[in-house]
Motif scaffolding. Structure first.
Motif, PDB file in Angstrom:
ATOM      1  N   UNK A   1       0.906  -1.163  -0.673  1.00  0.00           N
ATOM      2  CA  UNK A   1      -0.121   0.128   0.101  1.00  0.00           C
ATOM      3  C   UNK A   1       0.541   1.723   0.308  1.00  0.00           C
ATOM      4  N   UNK A   2       0.947   2.172  -1.490  1.00  0.00           N
ATOM      5  CA  UNK A   2       1.377   3.521  -1.122  1.00  0.00           C
ATOM      6  C   UNK A   2       0.838   4.347  -1.590  1.00  0.00           C
ATOM      7  N   UNK A   3       1.254   5.433  -1.607  1.00  0.00           N
ATOM      8  CA  UNK A   3       0.696   6.920  -1.769  1.00  0.00           C
ATOM      9  C   UNK A   3      -0.816   7.019  -2.062  1.00  0.00           C
ATOM     10  N   UNK A   4      -0.622   5.513  -3.834  1.00  0.00           N
ATOM     11  CA  UNK A   4      -1.633   5.736  -4.593  1.00  0.00           C
ATOM     12  C   UNK A   4      -3.260   4.994  -3.587  1.00  0.00           C
ATOM     13  N   UNK A   5      -3.164   4.248  -2.659  1.00  0.00           N
ATOM     14  CA  UNK A   5      -3.879   4.024  -2.111  1.00  0.00           C
ATOM     15  C   UNK A   5      -4.392   5.068  -0.867  1.00  0.00           C
ATOM     16  N   UNK A   6      -3.436   4.931  -0.292  1.00  0.00           N
ATOM     17  CA  UNK A   6      -3.883   6.123   0.965  1.00  0.00           C
ATOM     18  C   UNK A   6      -4.870   7.528  -0.211  1.00  0.00           C
ATOM     19  N   UNK A   7      -4.220   7.800  -1.438  1.00  0.00           N
ATOM     20  CA  UNK A   7      -5.091   8.744  -2.126  1.00  0.00           C
ATOM     21  C   UNK A   7      -6.711   7.934  -1.787  1.00  0.00           C
ATOM     22  N   UNK A   8      -6.788   6.760  -2.638  1.00  0.00           N
ATOM     23  CA  UNK A   8      -7.898   5.979  -3.000  1.00  0.00           C
ATOM     24  C   UNK A   8      -9.122   6.217  -1.558  1.00  0.00           C
ATOM     25  N   UNK A   9      -8.091   5.734  -0.543  1.00  0.00           N
ATOM     26  CA  UNK A   9      -8.912   5.667   0.920  1.00  0.00           C
ATOM     27  C   UNK A   9      -9.832   7.269   1.672  1.00  0.00           C
TER      28      UNK A   9
ATOM     29  N   UNK B   1     -15.302   0.660  10.005  1.00  0.00           N
ATOM     30  CA  UNK B   1     -14.178   0.598   9.570  1.00  0.00           C
ATOM     31  C   UNK B   1     -14.811  -0.072   8.141  1.00  0.00           C
ATOM     32  N   UNK B   2     -13.982   0.476   7.147  1.00  0.00           N
ATOM     33  CA  UNK B   2     -13.913  -0.217   5.423  1.00  0.00           C
ATOM     34  C   UNK B   2     -13.225  -0.867   4.701  1.00  0.00           C
ATOM     35  N   UNK B   3     -13.194  -2.076   5.012  1.00  0.00           N
ATOM     36  CA  UNK B   3     -11.993  -2.511   4.417  1.00  0.00           C
ATOM     37  C   UNK B   3     -11.857  -3.242   2.240  1.00  0.00           C
ATOM     38  N   UNK B   4     -10.975  -2.770   1.859  1.00  0.00           N
ATOM     39  CA  UNK B   4     -11.425  -2.851   0.254  1.00  0.00           C
ATOM     40  C   UNK B   4      -9.945  -3.622   0.091  1.00  0.00           C
ATOM     41  N   UNK B   5     -10.437  -4.979  -0.632  1.00  0.00           N
ATOM     42  CA  UNK B   5      -9.168  -4.854  -1.653  1.00  0.00           C
ATOM     43  C   UNK B   5      -9.432  -5.603  -2.574  1.00  0.00           C
ATOM     44  N   UNK B   6      -8.551  -4.930  -3.487  1.00  0.00           N
ATOM     45  CA  UNK B   6      -8.783  -4.783  -4.262  1.00  0.00           C
ATOM     46  C   UNK B   6      -8.337  -6.377  -5.783  1.00  0.00           C
ATOM     47  N   UNK B   7      -8.934  -6.773  -5.985  1.00  0.00           N
ATOM     48  CA  UNK B   7      -8.571  -8.341  -6.552  1.00  0.00           C
ATOM     49  C   UNK B   7      -8.117  -8.434  -8.119  1.00  0.00           C
ATOM     50  N   UNK B   8      -8.948  -7.823  -8.891  1.00  0.00           N
ATOM     51  CA  UNK B   8      -8.199  -7.403 -10.333  1.00  0.00           C
ATOM     52  C   UNK B   8      -9.026  -5.522 -10.340  1.00  0.00           C
ATOM     53  N   UNK B   9      -7.812  -5.074 -11.557  1.00  0.00           N
ATOM     54  CA  UNK B   9      -8.135  -4.056 -11.677  1.00  0.00           C
ATOM     55  C   UNK B   9      -8.324  -3.649 -12.870  1.00  0.00           C
ATOM     56  N   UNK B  10      -8.827  -2.986 -13.932  1.00  0.00           N
ATOM     57  CA  UNK B  10      -8.488  -2.653 -15.090  1.00  0.00           C
ATOM     58  C   UNK B  10      -8.771  -1.218 -15.198  1.00  0.00           C
TER      59      UNK B  10
END
Lengths: 243, 192
Positions: free
Chosen positions: B40-48, B70-79
């Motif tokens: 998890x880096x800056x891009x994920x922090x921005x999405x959060x 608490x909302x937890x989101x796991x990206x399984x596949x991204x296009x």
């Protein structure tokens, strides 16, 4: 002894439709229209419009009580509900009880039948308590008691050792204690058992043998995934295999 | 799930909260987003942060003071549609958990090609070739007002309005999906 059936008491419960949060249910103006309406859980009244706040089945009784029936697991403490709690801490004269909500409930050592300052009821950590919530709102931590207004236990108190407690979804707990649902009675035709159901989704079962208790637990857990009619047959089959 | 975009969301709450995060009048919201690969880096922090600000407008936080959701989101596949898939998954998880909300919300992403065409739900390849990409989150009321708008690239005002309009129309499908799924969940009870 005559009593009104559950359905008669509620005055005819009917399902209206499935609602999502934000859906408009009806507009209501207290100044205009005749009778008053009662809003139960899951509904809110804002700017003259009644809207749903949860996703679920909107139900109404003939006495104009509207509420949304939701399937959820998380318990939100509500006053006057009977719950099963686990003793977690002793702080002087107060015990802290875990009831599955966001905060722990407290119970005073005097809130038991025949308790006085001289004769204390000592609870061990991990004991199961069946009691009623007398204080439960969003501003304060919940408080429980094991006596009614006349200082009688009425079935509340510490649950005896030797049973098994498990968690179910809240709607399953509400379903099995509904007098119109014969599920628990059907199970009793095959096995003799004691059951205590907490509105916080906790069910405690005790039977003569350990395998009966596990079988009963699995039968009640079936209701999470099936309607009571489907579960009835499967449960009877399971219990017969046990004999 | 949007074609090849899959996100898994789960909601826990209203539950216990650390003393440092405890708020006297409302619930503390936390969003945790995990990418499908890598840390998890800056891009994920921005999405959060975008997801949190969206969700905050929908949840009735004042009903649960001194708690945390608490909302937890796991990206399984991204296009290319990670944000909108995650926001929609979060909405469904909130509906499933029974957390009281003002409204449901739906996210739609679109992109504008150099020739000025608006593509709804573009693939990653289409986004790479586009001039700009925009994600809008709408609420479910009649006028479908915007809860969140997120853009990347250069958009003229006219293009922005075009994207907004197309996304607004597409969001109706998402809301219809939520309703179908909820009706399916309660269908046994409706009959009885």
């Amino acid at each position: 002894m005559s009593y009104l059936s559950h359905r008669e008491m509620l005055g005819g419960l009917e399902s209206v439709r499935v609602v999502l949060p934000g859906d408009e249910v009806m507009s209501y103006n207290p100044d205009s229209s005749g009778g008053s309406i009662f809003l139960g859980p899951g509904l809110r009244w804002e700017d003259g419009m009644v809207r749903a706040a949860k996703a679920g089945l909107l139900k109404k009784t003939s006495r104009h009580l509207y509420f949304v029936d939701t399937h959820q697991k998380r318990y939100i403490p509500q006053r006057r509900e009977y719950v099963i709690g686990i003793v977690t801490k002793k702080k002087g004269d107060i015990y802290k009880i875990d009831i599955g909500g966001s905060e722990q409930a407290t119970i005073s050592f005097l809130s038991f039948e025949n308790a006085s300052k001289k004769t204390r009821r000592d609870l061990a950590l991990g004991d199961l308590i069946y009691g009623q919530l007398i204080v439960a709102n969003k501003h304060m931590e919940p408080e429980m008691v094991c006596i009614d207004a006349y200082d009688r236990a009425m079935g509340m108190g510490v649950l005896p050792a030797g049973g098994v407690m498990f968690n179910v979804s809240l709607q399953v707990a509400r379903e099995i204690i509904n007098p119109d649902c014969p599920f628990l009675l059907t199970l009793s035709k095959k096995v003799k058992y004691t059951v205590v159901v907490g509105m916080n989704g906790r069910v405690w079962v005790k039977a003569a043998h350990q395998n009966s208790m596990v079988a009963l637990m699995n039968c009640i857990l079936m209701l999470e995934y099936m309607t009571p009619d489907e579960a009835n047959e499967k449960a009877l089959k399971l219990l017969e295999a046990l004999m | 799930m949007r074609g090849l975009n899959v996100a898994l969301a789960s909601v826990n709450g209203p539950g216990d909260v650390k003393v440092s995060n405890r708020l006297y009048n409302r619930s503390h919201l936390e969003v945790c987003y995990s990418p499908s690969t890598g840390h998890s880096m800056i891009r994920e922090r921005a999405l959060e942060s975008v997801i949190m600000r969206t969700v905050e407008q929908a949840i009735l936080v004042h009903l649960h003071p001194r708690t945390a959701i608490n909302i937890t989101i796991q990206e399984m596949q991204s296009d290319g549609l990670a944000l909108s898939a995650s926001v929609n998954a979060a909405c469904m998880a909130l509906l499933d958990a029974g957390i009281q909300m003002k409204t449901t919300f739906a996210a739609v992403t679109c992109c504008i090609t150099p020739s000025g065409t608006v593509i709804i739900d573009p693939t990653e390849a289409e986004i790479q070739e586009s001039v700009a990409e925009a994600t809008f989150v709408f609420e479910s009321s009649g006028e479908a007002s915007v809860l969140t708008a997120h853009q990347d690239g250069r958009l003229s005002y006219e293009d922005f309005k075009k994207c907004l309009h197309h996304c607004q129309v597409a969001s109706k499908d998402v809301f219809a999906f939520y309703r179908r799924m909820t009706e399916k969940k309660y269908q046994n009870e409706i009959e009885s």
